[in-house]
Design an enzyme around this catalytic site. Structure first.
Site, PDB file in Angstrom:
ATOM      1  N   GLU A  70       0.840  -1.203   0.000  1.00  0.00           N
ATOM      2  CA  GLU A  70       0.000   0.000   0.000  1.00  0.00           C
ATOM      3  C   GLU A  70       0.876   1.253   0.000  1.00  0.00           C
ATOM      4  OE1 GLU A  70      -2.000   0.543   3.706  1.00  0.00           O
ATOM      5  OE2 GLU A  70      -2.249   2.643   3.129  1.00  0.00           O
ATOM      6  N   ASP A  79       0.530   3.759  -3.077  1.00  0.00           N
ATOM      7  CA  ASP A  79       0.117   5.144  -2.821  1.00  0.00           C
ATOM      8  C   ASP A  79       1.065   6.122  -3.529  1.00  0.00           C
ATOM      9  OD1 ASP A  79      -1.201   7.304  -1.070  1.00  0.00           O
ATOM     10  OD2 ASP A  79       0.898   7.465  -0.484  1.00  0.00           O
ATOM     11  N   ASP A 108      -7.055   1.035   0.776  1.00  0.00           N
ATOM     12  CA  ASP A 108      -5.722   0.444   0.947  1.00  0.00           C
ATOM     13  C   ASP A 108      -5.503  -0.697  -0.049  1.00  0.00           C
ATOM     14  OD1 ASP A 108      -5.449   2.207   2.994  1.00  0.00           O
ATOM     15  OD2 ASP A 108      -5.451   0.727   4.607  1.00  0.00           O
ATOM     16  N   GLU A 110      -4.782   0.722  -3.491  1.00  0.00           N
ATOM     17  CA  GLU A 110      -3.399   1.195  -3.598  1.00  0.00           C
ATOM     18  C   GLU A 110      -2.421   0.026  -3.705  1.00  0.00           C
ATOM     19  OE1 GLU A 110      -3.556   5.477  -1.301  1.00  0.00           O
ATOM     20  OE2 GLU A 110      -3.101   3.694  -0.120  1.00  0.00           O
TER      21      GLU A 110
END
Lengths: 219, 219
Positions: free
Chosen positions: B31, B35, B104, B107
């Protein structure tokens, strides 16, 4: 330290080194793109070099490497200050020495490499620039409870309180839920999970550290 | 909406959909990487589609596209909730419907595509997923002074004050410096530059908007 990249289109490099005080176009838009690219490429380096680090640890390590002061010092090693194009006001007041202006130019230069040579060229350039700094990072980090305790002590804040909140599942596959709470001067609580109480405490401590880091960035 | 990417190594996709409540390994580290990649790829889309937007505008547009709620809704369109691997506690409490868990996973999936297929595959996948949303963004944005005024009015705050601070340079190449100040309930001042007083005011208003956005993210 030198930039290991040769621009096909030197006007992109020139734009990356043009501060807004010199008028438009300038490096502000490139800085936005470069900041994002830098974040992703350094994230990948940490993902590879720190296979056991949690998300929170990687996030803190990246903030150590990628911040205004650190980037300004890399810009100085690349002697970007001497090549900056500034308006007359910033020139007179020594803007070429200012951390924020140097860091912005560094980020813009990363975007310029991407726009000129594509992602692989940009990634390779950034990896070369950051190699020594990433290698110098602490490897086997202390566990989260220790780091939280040390951080709180450094602030002169009281130590956290850990409480067992719940246990779930069968005897042989139990999950523990533990809360970690700090009350003053900032109130933060998080609950962590793990297959043992100790692991759940580490997990909770890690979450509290992450929230404290986020809160700090906000200031 | 569907994922336009087929994994060579399906275990990477499976890991991206494993929440921390299911134990280790899980998608938390991915994640972090996803991101960062998402931030860079969407930054590039905005850089291309909004050639006149300032850094501050692009930053706000990206925050509109890449935030927990928006990513959760994309995760729902991809039906990620149904494929999530959750611990028993999260399963019982309906964790597969929670925004944060879904965002999450989204990502982490972006990172999984990168790790499986490289940057170009990841970039193409993200661009396809975000194409409609980016196209739906307002094109010709209002000028910064108007946006600042509208934003302040929406908060019920007093309007900003603009003051000419300095003029520099020869008659034919004059630079104006203007400060923009808001005093209550939050005090923010920034000074902008431009080749006319009007442009300097726009520049100052843009900087104040950026600082207000940063202050908001901190809360």
């Amino acid at each position: 330290m030198v930039l290991t990249y040769s621009f096909r289109d030197p006007s992109l490099a020139a734009l990356a080194l043009t501060h807004r005080s010199a008028g438009k176009p300038n490096n502000e838009r490139m800085e936005f793109l470069g900041d994002a690219l830098l974040g992703a490429i350094v994230a990948e380096m940490l993902y590879e070099t720190h296979p056991k680090a949690t998300e929170g640890e990687m996030s803190r390590l990246r903030a150590q490497l990628v911040n205004g002061q650190a980037l300004a010092s890399m810009a100085r090693e690349l002697e970007l200050g001497e090549q900056l194009k500034l308006g007359s006001g910033e020139l007179k007041s020594g803007g070429f020495r200012r951390d924020s202006i140097l860091a912005d130019a560094f980020e813009a230069l990363v975007a310029a490499v991407y726009l000129d040579g594509g992602f692989d060229a940009c990634r390779q350039t950034v990896r070369t620039l950051f190699a020594d700094r990433v290698a110098a990072l602490p490897r086997s980090s202390k566990d989260a409870k220790t780091r939280l305790q040390e951080w709180l002590q450094a602030q002169g804040w009281p130590l956290p309180q850990y409480d067992l909140v719940a246990t779930e599942g069968e005897e042989h596959a139990r999950t523990f839920e533990v809360s970690c709470m700090i009350g003053e001067p900032v109130s933060v609580t998080a609950s962590g999970r793990g297959s043992s109480r100790r692991l759940a405490e580490q997990d909770a401590a890690e979450l509290v550290l992450t929230r404290l880091a986020v809160a700090q960035e906000g200031h």
